[in-house]
Design a protein around this motif. Structure first.
Motif, PDB file in Angstrom:
ATOM      1  N   MET A  11       0.828  -1.210   0.000  1.00 48.78           N
ATOM      2  CA  MET A  11       0.000   0.000   0.000  1.00 48.78           C
ATOM      3  C   MET A  11       0.861   1.259   0.000  1.00 48.78           C
ATOM      4  O   MET A  11       0.593   2.196  -0.749  1.00 48.78           O
ATOM      5  N   GLY A  12       1.886   1.300   0.842  1.00 49.94           N
ATOM      6  CA  GLY A  12       2.770   2.463   0.881  1.00 49.94           C
ATOM      7  C   GLY A  12       3.443   2.706  -0.465  1.00 49.94           C
ATOM      8  O   GLY A  12       3.545   3.852  -0.918  1.00 49.94           O
ATOM      9  N   SER A  13       3.869   1.645  -1.121  1.00 51.93           N
ATOM     10  CA  SER A  13       4.502   1.766  -2.448  1.00 51.93           C
ATOM     11  C   SER A  13       3.517   2.320  -3.467  1.00 51.93           C
ATOM     12  O   SER A  13       3.882   3.171  -4.292  1.00 51.93           O
ATOM     13  N   ALA A  14       2.286   1.857  -3.417  1.00 53.03           N
ATOM     14  CA  ALA A  14       1.268   2.340  -4.360  1.00 53.03           C
ATOM     15  C   ALA A  14       0.987   3.826  -4.138  1.00 53.03           C
ATOM     16  O   ALA A  14       0.875   4.593  -5.105  1.00 53.03           O
ATOM     17  N   ILE A  15       0.904   4.243  -2.885  1.00 59.93           N
ATOM     18  CA  ILE A  15       0.677   5.656  -2.584  1.00 59.93           C
ATOM     19  C   ILE A  15       1.846   6.496  -3.083  1.00 59.93           C
ATOM     20  O   ILE A  15       1.663   7.538  -3.715  1.00 59.93           O
ATOM     21  N   ILE A  16       3.057   6.042  -2.821  1.00 55.01           N
ATOM     22  CA  ILE A  16       4.245   6.773  -3.262  1.00 55.01           C
ATOM     23  C   ILE A  16       4.278   6.893  -4.781  1.00 55.01           C
ATOM     24  O   ILE A  16       4.536   7.969  -5.320  1.00 55.01           O
ATOM     25  N   ARG A  17       4.008   5.799  -5.488  1.00 54.61           N
ATOM     26  CA  ARG A  17       4.013   5.848  -6.956  1.00 54.61           C
ATOM     27  C   ARG A  17       3.002   6.877  -7.473  1.00 54.61           C
ATOM     28  O   ARG A  17       3.289   7.643  -8.387  1.00 54.61           O
ATOM     29  N   GLY A  18       1.823   6.904  -6.882  1.00 56.91           N
ATOM     30  CA  GLY A  18       0.806   7.866  -7.298  1.00 56.91           C
ATOM     31  C   GLY A  18       1.234   9.297  -7.038  1.00 56.91           C
ATOM     32  O   GLY A  18       1.054  10.174  -7.886  1.00 56.91           O
ATOM     33  N   LEU A  19       1.829   9.545  -5.879  1.00 58.06           N
ATOM     34  CA  LEU A  19       2.274  10.898  -5.545  1.00 58.06           C
ATOM     35  C   LEU A  19       3.451  11.336  -6.410  1.00 58.06           C
ATOM     36  O   LEU A  19       3.509  12.483  -6.855  1.00 58.06           O
ATOM     37  N   VAL A  20       4.375  10.427  -6.662  1.00 56.29           N
ATOM     38  CA  VAL A  20       5.540  10.756  -7.494  1.00 56.29           C
ATOM     39  C   VAL A  20       5.094  11.088  -8.916  1.00 56.29           C
ATOM     40  O   VAL A  20       5.631  12.007  -9.542  1.00 56.29           O
ATOM     41  N   ASN A  21       4.095  10.385  -9.414  1.00 58.74           N
ATOM     42  CA  ASN A  21       3.607  10.648 -10.772  1.00 58.74           C
ATOM     43  C   ASN A  21       2.975  12.026 -10.912  1.00 58.74           C
ATOM     44  O   ASN A  21       2.919  12.573 -12.010  1.00 58.74           O
ATOM     45  N   GLN A  22       2.501  12.617  -9.810  1.00 51.06           N
ATOM     46  CA  GLN A  22       1.894  13.945  -9.859  1.00 51.06           C
ATOM     47  C   GLN A  22       2.941  15.056  -9.905  1.00 51.06           C
ATOM     48  O   GLN A  22       2.625  16.174 -10.303  1.00 51.06           O
TER      49      GLN A  22
END
Length: 65
Positions: A11-22
């Motif tokens: 879950m933490g990795s998924a959140i980070i990937r989404g935030l980094v993409n922004q």
């Protein structure tokens, strides 16, 4: 804004990937030493801490558990 993620599992990795993409926020994370997480930090370019006190000293604006 500096956003901190505590725990870089699935879950933490998924959140980070989404935030980094922004590309809008500075991302930092805290996780015990783990080669997979270290590689992910290098790949995505976020700052990784291995201890909670290091993360707090970096003074994030938002913390996601």
């Amino acid at each position: 804004m500096k956003i901190a993620i505590i725990g870089v599992g699935n879950m933490g990795s998924a959140i980070i990937r989404g935030l980094v993409n922004q590309h809008q926020d500075t991302i930092v994370a805290m996780n015990p030493e783990n080669p997979r997480v270290s590689s992910l930090a290098k790949e995505l370019g976020f700052k990784l801490f291995n201890q909670y006190d290091q993360l707090v000293a970096d003074r994030p604006d938002i913390v996601i558990l």
